[in-house]
Design an enzyme around this catalytic site. Structure first.
Site, PDB file in Angstrom:
ATOM      1  N   TYR A   1      -4.551   4.160   6.225  1.00 24.37           N
ATOM      2  CA  TYR A   1      -4.958   3.458   7.462  1.00 24.37           C
ATOM      3  C   TYR A   1      -6.142   4.164   8.123  1.00 24.37           C
ATOM      4  O   TYR A   1      -7.072   3.516   8.610  1.00 24.37           O
ATOM      5  CB  TYR A   1      -3.784   3.350   8.446  1.00 24.37           C
TER       6      TYR A   1
ATOM      7  N   LYS B   1       0.840  -1.196   0.000  1.00 23.80           N
ATOM      8  CA  LYS B   1       0.000   0.000   0.000  1.00 23.80           C
ATOM      9  C   LYS B   1       0.867   1.236   0.000  1.00 23.80           C
ATOM     10  O   LYS B   1       2.023   1.107   0.423  1.00 23.80           O
ATOM     11  CB  LYS B   1      -0.962   0.030   1.198  1.00 23.80           C
TER      12      LYS B   1
HETATM   13  P1  NAD Z   1      12.157   2.398   1.804  1.00 24.16           P
HETATM   14  O1  NAD Z   1      12.493   3.762   1.312  1.00 24.16           O
HETATM   15  O2  NAD Z   1      12.765   1.967   3.094  1.00 24.16           O
HETATM   16  O3  NAD Z   1      12.523   1.314   0.703  1.00 24.16           O
HETATM   17  C1  NAD Z   1      12.246   1.537  -0.661  1.00 24.16           C
HETATM   18  C2  NAD Z   1      13.106   0.639  -1.511  1.00 24.16           C
HETATM   19  O4  NAD Z   1      12.899   0.983  -2.876  1.00 24.16           O
HETATM   20  C3  NAD Z   1      14.612   0.807  -1.236  1.00 24.16           C
HETATM   21  O5  NAD Z   1      15.217  -0.456  -1.238  1.00 24.16           O
HETATM   22  C4  NAD Z   1      15.101   1.620  -2.426  1.00 24.16           C
HETATM   23  O6  NAD Z   1      16.461   1.343  -2.755  1.00 24.16           O
HETATM   24  C5  NAD Z   1      14.176   1.132  -3.518  1.00 24.16           C
HETATM   25  N1  NAD Z   1      14.085   2.088  -4.614  1.00 24.16           N
HETATM   26  C6  NAD Z   1      14.216   1.778  -5.912  1.00 24.16           C
HETATM   27  N2  NAD Z   1      14.103   2.862  -6.667  1.00 24.16           N
HETATM   28  C7  NAD Z   1      13.916   3.903  -5.846  1.00 24.16           C
HETATM   29  C8  NAD Z   1      13.760   5.308  -6.045  1.00 24.16           C
HETATM   30  N3  NAD Z   1      13.734   5.842  -7.262  1.00 24.16           N
HETATM   31  N4  NAD Z   1      13.608   6.075  -4.966  1.00 24.16           N
HETATM   32  C9  NAD Z   1      13.588   5.552  -3.716  1.00 24.16           C
HETATM   33  N5  NAD Z   1      13.709   4.225  -3.463  1.00 24.16           N
HETATM   34  C10 NAD Z   1      13.904   3.418  -4.529  1.00 24.16           C
HETATM   35  O7  NAD Z   1      10.566   2.337   1.857  1.00 24.16           O
HETATM   36  P2  NAD Z   1       9.679   1.285   2.669  1.00 24.16           P
HETATM   37  O8  NAD Z   1       9.275   1.897   3.952  1.00 24.16           O
HETATM   38  O9  NAD Z   1      10.294  -0.045   2.658  1.00 24.16           O
HETATM   39  O10 NAD Z   1       8.343   1.290   1.773  1.00 24.16           O
HETATM   40  C11 NAD Z   1       8.224   0.543   0.572  1.00 24.16           C
HETATM   41  C12 NAD Z   1       6.734   0.245   0.329  1.00 24.16           C
HETATM   42  O11 NAD Z   1       6.240  -0.503   1.424  1.00 24.16           O
HETATM   43  C13 NAD Z   1       5.850   1.479   0.241  1.00 24.16           C
HETATM   44  O12 NAD Z   1       4.790   1.251  -0.644  1.00 24.16           O
HETATM   45  C14 NAD Z   1       5.317   1.624   1.649  1.00 24.16           C
HETATM   46  O13 NAD Z   1       4.095   2.332   1.751  1.00 24.16           O
HETATM   47  C15 NAD Z   1       5.143   0.169   2.020  1.00 24.16           C
HETATM   48  N6  NAD Z   1       5.156  -0.050   3.470  1.00 24.16           N
HETATM   49  C16 NAD Z   1       4.136  -0.740   3.994  1.00 24.16           C
HETATM   50  C17 NAD Z   1       4.080  -0.979   5.355  1.00 24.16           C
HETATM   51  C18 NAD Z   1       2.933  -1.762   5.927  1.00 24.16           C
HETATM   52  O14 NAD Z   1       2.777  -1.765   7.142  1.00 24.16           O
HETATM   53  N7  NAD Z   1       2.156  -2.445   5.100  1.00 24.16           N
HETATM   54  C19 NAD Z   1       5.079  -0.485   6.177  1.00 24.16           C
HETATM   55  C20 NAD Z   1       6.145   0.197   5.597  1.00 24.16           C
HETATM   56  C21 NAD Z   1       6.170   0.416   4.228  1.00 24.16           C
END
Ligand code: NAD
Length: 362
Positions: free
Chosen positions: A218, A134
């Site tokens: 949420y 999401k």
């Molecule tokens: P994050 O920034 O920690 O990780 C993002 C990943 O994408 C990194 O590994 C990064 O290297 C990669 N990436 C590739 N191309 C990129 C670019 N152009 N710019 C930035 N990053 C790039 O983010 P996250 O917190 O892991 O979130 C990722 C997804 O997961 C999102 O959709 C977020 O909403 C979702 N999420 C969901 C929950 C949940 O509880 N369901 C919790 C956290 C995150």
């Protein structure tokens, strides 16, 4: 016409129809049945590293077998930590070759929201089932393209709405559905945390940031699941107390929803306020949850004295196992792409309302 999966498969096999499907498309028809489906995580950031990979050590219906990353150093770390075979490691360029990899049944897209569409569509075209985090995508058009790609490639698309798999969330949904306290009159729903980063995708419009998609879904899910209805109109206001960080996207969003039954919801979401609660006021009682969308420990109480506090070993493991069972048994997913789309329709209307200052029909 309803056809049992077993009958469907045997009919297919009698007709020699397996040849009509690519080996990756119809799991079970052309490949031996696996006990555990193979998952490849795409994007090895916070959520994959700290939450999903550990959860995949607890799942019974799936296991972590592959990764897709743009950072070779991460590939080395993950390979060593999770014993991932070289042939199951991809980068964003060669990702499409995953089509030829029978180890991988499901691609789990855990990238910034603006990248979800591209990778869901590519995974579907590779004949893989897809889990997508999401918010599903920045626009309704993106969501529709993702749903259509999965449909036309005969693969399932699940959105990572972990809370819908949580028995504590299901408890208030059931109270509403059964009319335990009569009709819903008013919902108050909040979800926020303090994000001080200044150069993350959550602060970038182009990458699908903004609190509404990230935490706002949420607050919105709280209102939608509490009423069991789809909102028909919304009025919203965006604000920021830290314009030096939130230059492109909103830090805080407040929105009020009207539902067909006459129920109303007041929702708040913020990257500048710690809050996570839901209050449902019915004709003859109430339900309160706090937290309402945590990873663990979602809990609450009802006006008749009942306590909502079901034990849950690991929310994400339950989510992935239940979604895998839906794939294995070809049954309905708890939160399919259409559910992600329902939220994004409201999110689009919220931004329209912010721009116009007016109530927007959904
Ligand atoms: P994050 O920034 O920690 O990780 C993002 C990943 O994408 C990194 O590994 C990064 O290297 C990669 N990436 C590739 N191309 C990129 C670019 N152009 N710019 C930035 N990053 C790039 O983010 P996250 O917190 O892991 O979130 C990722 C997804 O997961 C999102 O959709 C977020 O909403 C979702 N999420 C969901 C929950 C949940 O509880 N369901 C919790 C956290 C995150």
């Amino acid at each position: 016409m309803h056809i049992e999966r077993r009958d469907f498969l045997s009919t297919l096999s009698m007709a020699g129809a397996a040849t009509l499907f690519s080996g990756n498309v119809l799991f079970g028809a052309t490949r031996p049945k696996k006990d555990k489906l193979g998952i490849a995580l795409v994007g090895l950031g916070y959520y994959s590293t700290d939450v999903l990979a550990p959860a995949l050590q607890l799942t019974e219906k799936c296991q972590l077998v592959g990764i897709v990353t743009g950072t070779p150093a991460k590939a080395e770390t993950w390979k060593a930590k999770y014993n991932i075979a070289d042939k199951n490691i991809y980068n964003y360029k060669n990702f499409d070759q995953i089509a030829n990899n029978p180890d991988i049944d499901i691609v789990y897209v855990v990238l910034p929201p603006s990248m979800h569409r591209e990778f869901v569509v590519r995974a579907a075209k590779a004949g893989k089932h897809v889990f997508c985090e999401k918010p599903m995508a920045p626009s309704v058009a993106d969501c529709l393209a993702m749903i259509n790609a999965c449909k036309s490639n005969n693969v399932k698309l699940a959105i990572g709405y972990r809370c819908q798999h949580d028995p504590n969330i299901q408890a208030y949904m059931k109270a509403t559905k059964e009319g335990k306290f009569g009709k819903v009159k008013m919902v108050t729903s909040a979800a926020g945390y303090i994000d001080n980063r200044s150069n993350h995708w959550k602060q970038s419009k182009a990458l699908g940031g903004g609190v509404m998609g990230d935490m706002g879904v949420y607050a919105l899910q709280g209102a939608r699941l509490a009423t069991g209805e789809e909102p028909i109109s919304v009025i919203a206001q965006a604000s920021t107390t830290r314009p030096e960080i939130y230059k492109e996207v909103e830090e805080t969003m407040m929105f009020m929803l009207d539902f067909p039954s006459g129920a109303r919801a007041a929702c708040q979401t913020s990257f500048g306020i710690n809050m996570n609660y839901l209050q449902i006021t019915y004709e003859k009682g109430w339900v309160r949850m706090e937290p309402q969308s945590g990873y663990k420990g979602n809990k609450g109480s009802m006006s008749d004295g009942s306590i909502i506090d079901f034990p849950l070993k690991n929310q994400q493991a339950k989510q992935m196992d239940e979604d895998c069972l839906a794939i294995l048994n070809n049954t309905a997913l708890i939160a399919p792409g259409e559910e992600g789309l329902r939220d994004i329709k409201v999110v689009e209307a919220i931004y329209k309302s912010v721009a116009s200052g007016k109530n927007v029909k959904i």
